[in-house]
Design an enzyme around this catalytic site. Sequence first.
Site, PDB file in Angstrom:
ATOM      1  N   THR A  62     -33.309 -11.452  52.094  1.00  0.00           N
ATOM      2  CA  THR A  62     -34.531 -12.138  51.686  1.00  0.00           C
ATOM      3  C   THR A  62     -35.788 -11.369  52.080  1.00  0.00           C
ATOM      4  O   THR A  62     -35.875 -10.793  53.166  1.00  0.00           O
ATOM      5  CB  THR A  62     -34.563 -13.537  52.327  1.00  0.00           C
ATOM      6  OG1 THR A  62     -33.443 -14.281  51.854  1.00  0.00           O
ATOM      7  CG2 THR A  62     -35.839 -14.278  51.971  1.00  0.00           C
ATOM      8  N   SER A 107     -34.500 -16.320  46.189  1.00  0.00           N
ATOM      9  CA  SER A 107     -33.458 -16.640  45.210  1.00  0.00           C
ATOM     10  C   SER A 107     -33.258 -15.525  44.187  1.00  0.00           C
ATOM     11  O   SER A 107     -32.137 -15.245  43.764  1.00  0.00           O
ATOM     12  CB  SER A 107     -33.810 -17.946  44.487  1.00  0.00           C
ATOM     13  OG  SER A 107     -33.883 -19.022  45.406  1.00  0.00           O
ATOM     14  N   GLY A 158     -32.164 -14.237  60.357  1.00  0.00           N
ATOM     15  CA  GLY A 158     -31.672 -14.728  61.637  1.00  0.00           C
ATOM     16  C   GLY A 158     -31.193 -13.609  62.540  1.00  0.00           C
ATOM     17  O   GLY A 158     -30.514 -12.692  62.094  1.00  0.00           O
ATOM     18  N   ARG A 191     -24.257 -52.965  68.633  1.00  0.00           N
ATOM     19  CA  ARG A 191     -25.591 -53.555  68.608  1.00  0.00           C
ATOM     20  C   ARG A 191     -25.493 -54.958  68.010  1.00  0.00           C
ATOM     21  O   ARG A 191     -25.074 -55.129  66.853  1.00  0.00           O
ATOM     22  CB  ARG A 191     -26.519 -52.691  67.759  1.00  0.00           C
ATOM     23  CG  ARG A 191     -27.882 -53.304  67.449  1.00  0.00           C
ATOM     24  CD  ARG A 191     -28.803 -53.256  68.632  1.00  0.00           C
ATOM     25  NE  ARG A 191     -30.188 -53.499  68.222  1.00  0.00           N
ATOM     26  CZ  ARG A 191     -31.190 -53.556  69.070  1.00  0.00           C
ATOM     27  NH1 ARG A 191     -30.973 -53.415  70.365  1.00  0.00           N
ATOM     28  NH2 ARG A 191     -32.419 -53.777  68.632  1.00  0.00           N
ATOM     29  N   THR A 238     -32.071 -25.053  51.611  1.00  0.00           N
ATOM     30  CA  THR A 238     -32.860 -23.959  51.042  1.00  0.00           C
ATOM     31  C   THR A 238     -32.304 -22.571  51.310  1.00  0.00           C
ATOM     32  O   THR A 238     -32.386 -21.705  50.446  1.00  0.00           O
ATOM     33  CB  THR A 238     -34.312 -24.010  51.561  1.00  0.00           C
ATOM     34  OG1 THR A 238     -34.303 -24.163  52.990  1.00  0.00           O
ATOM     35  CG2 THR A 238     -35.071 -25.169  50.950  1.00  0.00           C
ATOM     36  N   GLU A 290     -29.688 -19.372  51.886  1.00  0.00           N
ATOM     37  CA  GLU A 290     -28.546 -18.911  51.093  1.00  0.00           C
ATOM     38  C   GLU A 290     -28.647 -19.412  49.645  1.00  0.00           C
ATOM     39  O   GLU A 290     -27.643 -19.587  48.969  1.00  0.00           O
ATOM     40  CB  GLU A 290     -27.212 -19.355  51.711  1.00  0.00           C
ATOM     41  CG  GLU A 290     -26.956 -18.815  53.102  1.00  0.00           C
ATOM     42  CD  GLU A 290     -26.726 -17.316  53.122  1.00  0.00           C
ATOM     43  OE1 GLU A 290     -26.294 -16.767  52.105  1.00  0.00           O
ATOM     44  OE2 GLU A 290     -27.000 -16.699  54.167  1.00  0.00           O
TER      45      GLU A 290
END
Length: 619
Positions: free
Chosen positions: A159, A165, A198, A333, A449, A451
Amino acid sequence: MAAPSEGDAASLLPDLPGGPLQAYRARASFCWKELALFLEGEDMLRLKKSIFSALEDDPLFARSRGHELSLEKHRELTFLRCKRVLGRALLRVEDMVRNPLSVLTLITCLGTYDWSLAQKFLLHLLVFGFAIYKSGSERHLEYLPKILSMEIFGCFAVTEVSHGSNAKAIRTTAHYDPATEEFILHSPDFEAAKFWVGNMGKTATHAVVFAQLYTPGGRCHGLHSFLVQIRNPKTLLPMPGVMVGDIGKKLGLNGIDNGFAMFHKVRIPRRALLNQTGDVTPEGTYVTPFKDAKQRFGASLNNLSMGRAIIVAMSVVNLKLAVSIALRFSATRRQFGPTDEEEVPVLEYQTQRWRLLPYLAAVYALDHFSKWLFLNLAEFQQGLMGTDRSTRQAELGREIHALVSGSKPLASWTAQRGIQECREACGGHGYLAVNRLGDLRNENDPNCTYEGDNNVLLQQTSGYLLGLLELRLQGGARLESPLGTVDFLEAYPDILDQRFSCPSVAGCLESSVPLAAYEWLVCYLLRESVQKVNQEKRSGSSDFEARNNSQLKDDAVALVDVIAPPDFILDSPIGRADGELYKNLWTAVLQESKVLERASWWAEFPASKTHVESLKSRL
């Protein structure tokens, strides 16, 4: 498959603690341990148990409650945990080869604990490492032991700032110089900077970088991947000509150091080209085993299909966690009741069950599908690494691409809606950070969003189906796919002629009824799409225009100008009134990122040692 024995289940799955939930467990129509053993299998349950036990027993993985880590400390801790996981060898390479599902189990188990850790491990070992193994050749095998030992640490850089994309339009270039047998890697401007990568922000020493390959004479051969050193492993300072930095804090997953990189005429050796799909001779001649350029391009990006399939499984895990929290909460609960003295669990109310049980059902369906998809993708990848160039292999590749392109949006959006519903179903307690639903929502969000943007991916799936339908309408060969997922289109006209009929309510509960309904809906939508596109084409529109001319767009910006506050108040670089998208983003990133500085915690390590040796001393 033989029914699991009660003894096997008991040995692998310890009894759960007693307490308020015991009343519901006693009313169940099945043994939860036996179902878990049936669905997962003994080997996977043992692997899960060993992974969870390893994390729970190690002080490095102790949960910190009551305070937030700084961004630097969060990333340091994630890196140290990644190193520990690799050092413990929770899964051997031979186990991965023997049973590909063990890979998925390891990633999802780590993600169940912390997605920052899981993604750091995944990006380094399985995305970066697998890209070198699959896309490279024998000359690149020397890097694999260094990856396993973390002597080098990797990232996967596709990217760019202005292109995500649309991978074909990536602008980073690699020009081959036969005089020195080197490629010259270059980013023409900030729009061509690698972005959102990343591990790149602080810790990666090497990157698989995608760039447009040029040979002498200026001929471009399209997108190819290169193994590029971006930092010195001993100091973590950038290599000459490389500007690399961190893009800053995100909405979630802040243990991952997402970064950017720009290359200024960086020279890399010819052997840095990962040459499985194409190579350059020392003299500068381009060679490739693929006759079709589109087929070569698809093969070069096959790692993205693996990433998307893993995102399907990641989304399922997030939904599992949210549903587990919300349903256990709902079963304990108590609110209101038949009398003022007697309150009942909110799970007894129909509205609460309507909100949560469909997502519980979705977990089981999507979990089974994600494993089936991953196994078929693994089979396809094995064929690619071999010599299988058969027609079936090519058709399988197209079918799997369409499946992952459709299932990632389905799983990630279902999880996102489901997590929000679970948050709301837990009332105010669901909004409390300690109960994790907010983290799950934020950490699942990027699954929609990265990949591939979900809406773009769905167009790839629809394009695949429309292409098959065109063949069917032209009277081509019988419609069959290797996995059988689109074989129903062979009966396209007959399906559209069907009308819904069901003689009884019980009959509607048969699985064949919703399946038939979905097949009809797909055929109907395909027919409507074909008719709409053909109508646009007859009016003189191109294929591109025909797909886009049906939407109210010319007034959108002016309508926003009416409602938008001044830039100071709006406070968003990408939303400023001047529209200088990339200029404003670059300024903001520079303010967030100390570009040429290594991680502050890295300064604690002796400069004379490699980072692996330094980490050993800390661990």
